[in-house]
Design a protein around this motif. Structure first.
Motif, short mmCIF file in Angstrom:
data_model
loop_
_atom_site.label_atom_id
_atom_site.label_comp_id
_atom_site.label_asym_id
_atom_site.label_seq_id
_atom_site.Cartn_x
_atom_site.Cartn_y
_atom_site.Cartn_z
N ILE A 69 69.28 10.07 92.18
CA ILE A 69 68.98 9.21 93.33
C ILE A 69 68.63 7.80 92.85
O ILE A 69 69.10 6.80 93.41
N SER A 70 67.84 7.71 91.80
CA SER A 70 67.48 6.38 91.25
C SER A 70 68.72 5.63 90.79
O SER A 70 68.86 4.44 91.05
N THR A 71 69.62 6.33 90.11
CA THR A 71 70.84 5.69 89.62
C THR A 71 71.72 5.23 90.78
O THR A 71 72.24 4.11 90.76
N LEU A 72 71.87 6.06 91.79
CA LEU A 72 72.69 5.69 92.95
C LEU A 72 72.07 4.53 93.72
O LEU A 72 72.77 3.67 94.24
N GLU A 73 70.75 4.49 93.73
CA GLU A 73 70.05 3.38 94.38
C GLU A 73 70.23 2.08 93.60
O GLU A 73 70.51 1.03 94.18
N LYS A 74 70.14 2.16 92.27
CA LYS A 74 70.36 0.97 91.42
C LYS A 74 71.78 0.44 91.56
O LYS A 74 72.01 -0.76 91.43
N ARG A 75 72.72 1.33 91.83
CA ARG A 75 74.12 0.92 92.03
C ARG A 75 74.35 0.38 93.44
O ARG A 75 75.46 0.04 93.79
N ASP A 76 73.31 0.34 94.25
CA ASP A 76 73.37 -0.15 95.63
C ASP A 76 74.30 0.70 96.50
O ASP A 76 74.97 0.18 97.39
N LEU A 77 74.30 2.01 96.25
CA LEU A 77 75.11 2.92 97.06
C LEU A 77 74.28 3.62 98.13
O LEU A 77 74.80 4.00 99.18
N THR A 123 74.27 2.64 101.75
CA THR A 123 74.31 1.21 101.99
C THR A 123 75.72 0.88 102.49
O THR A 123 76.60 1.75 102.49
N GLU A 124 75.94 -0.34 102.84
CA GLU A 124 77.29 -0.74 103.25
C GLU A 124 78.28 -0.51 102.12
O GLU A 124 79.39 -0.01 102.33
N ALA A 125 77.86 -0.86 100.90
CA ALA A 125 78.74 -0.65 99.73
C ALA A 125 78.99 0.84 99.52
O ALA A 125 80.11 1.26 99.18
N GLY A 126 77.97 1.67 99.73
CA GLY A 126 78.11 3.11 99.59
C GLY A 126 79.07 3.69 100.62
O GLY A 126 79.89 4.55 100.31
N GLU A 127 78.97 3.20 101.87
CA GLU A 127 79.89 3.66 102.92
C GLU A 127 81.32 3.31 102.59
O GLU A 127 82.23 4.15 102.73
N LYS A 128 81.53 2.09 102.13
CA LYS A 128 82.89 1.63 101.80
C LYS A 128 83.48 2.48 100.67
O LYS A 128 84.61 2.95 100.74
N MET A 129 82.68 2.71 99.62
CA MET A 129 83.15 3.49 98.49
C MET A 129 83.43 4.94 98.90
O MET A 129 84.43 5.52 98.50
N MET A 130 82.54 5.53 99.70
CA MET A 130 82.72 6.94 100.07
C MET A 130 83.92 7.15 100.99
O MET A 130 84.55 8.20 100.92
N ARG A 131 84.25 6.18 101.81
CA ARG A 131 85.48 6.32 102.61
C ARG A 131 86.68 6.47 101.68
O ARG A 131 87.53 7.33 101.88
N LYS A 132 86.72 5.64 100.64
CA LYS A 132 87.82 5.71 99.67
C LYS A 132 87.74 7.00 98.84
O LYS A 132 88.76 7.66 98.62
N ALA A 133 86.55 7.34 98.37
CA ALA A 133 86.39 8.52 97.52
C ALA A 133 86.74 9.80 98.27
O ALA A 133 87.39 10.70 97.71
#
Length: 152
Positions: free
Chosen positions: A83-91, A109-119
Motif C-alpha cells: 500500500i505504501s509503495t502504491l501510494e508513493k507511485r500516486d496510484l 487516484t486519477e493516475a491510478g484509475e487511468k492506469m487500471m483501465r489500461k491494465a
C-alpha cells in the motif's frame, strides 16, 4: 544380453496420472497464463498481487486493508508495504472511513484509475489470447468450476 535392450528409456512421456489431478492441471494452466500476465503487466510496473489489490480498489472504492487481506489471503505486514509503495507511485490514496474512525478507505487516484483501465483491458486481452481453444461458454464454466474449489 545386450545392455542397450535391457535399459528402459522414454520416447514419449506418460502424463496420464498427473492429468487426473486437479492441482496439476490448474498449476499447468496457471503457469501459462501467469507467465504471460507478468510480462504484460511489467509495462505498468505491476506484479500479479499489485494488480489484484488495485483491481479490488478499482471495483470497491473505500475498501479497507483488512478487507483486502481477507479477500486475497495476504498477510497484513506484506500489504502495508505494498500500500505504501502504491501510494508513493500516486496510484492510490487513503481517505477516512465514513463509519469507522479507526479505519482508512483506499481509493484510486486519477493516475491510478487511468492506469487500471489500461491494465484491466490488457488482462482481458491476455485471457482471451491464452485460452483460444475455449468458447466463451467454456471459459465461464471453467471459472465457475475453479471458484467452487476456492470459494467457501
Amino acid at each position: 544380453m545386450d545392455e542397450n535392450t535391457s535399459t528402459p528409456f522414454v520416447e514419449k512421456v506418460n502424463t496420464r496420472y498427473l492429468e487426473t489431478l486437479v492441482g496439476y492441471n490448474t498449476r499447468r494452466a496457471a503457469l501459462v497464463i501467469i507467465g504471460e500476465f507478468m510480462e504484460r503487466m511489467a509495462v505498468y510496473d505491476l506484479r500479479t498481487v499489485d494488480f489484484s489489490v488495485l483491481s479490488l480498489i478499482t471495483h470497491n472504492p473505500g475498501i479497507t486493508s483488512r478487507q483486502l487481506c481477507s479477500t486475497l489471503g495476504i498477510q497484513a505486514p506484506n500489504l502495508v508495504n505494498m500500500i505504501s509503495t502504491l501510494e508513493k507511485r500516486d496510484l492510490i490514496k487513503r481517505l477516512p472511513h465514513p463509519n469507522d474512525r479507526r479505519a482508512v478507505g483506499l481509493h484510486l487516484t486519477e493516475a491510478g484509475e487511468k492506469m487500471m483501465r489500461k491494465a484491466e483491458k490488457t488482462a482481458v486481452t491476455l485471457e482471451l489470447e491464452t485460452t483460444p481453444r475455449l468458447t466463451a461458454e467454456e471459459r465461464k464454466t471453467l471459472m465457475k468450476l475453479l471458484q467452487k474449489v476456492y470459494k467457501k
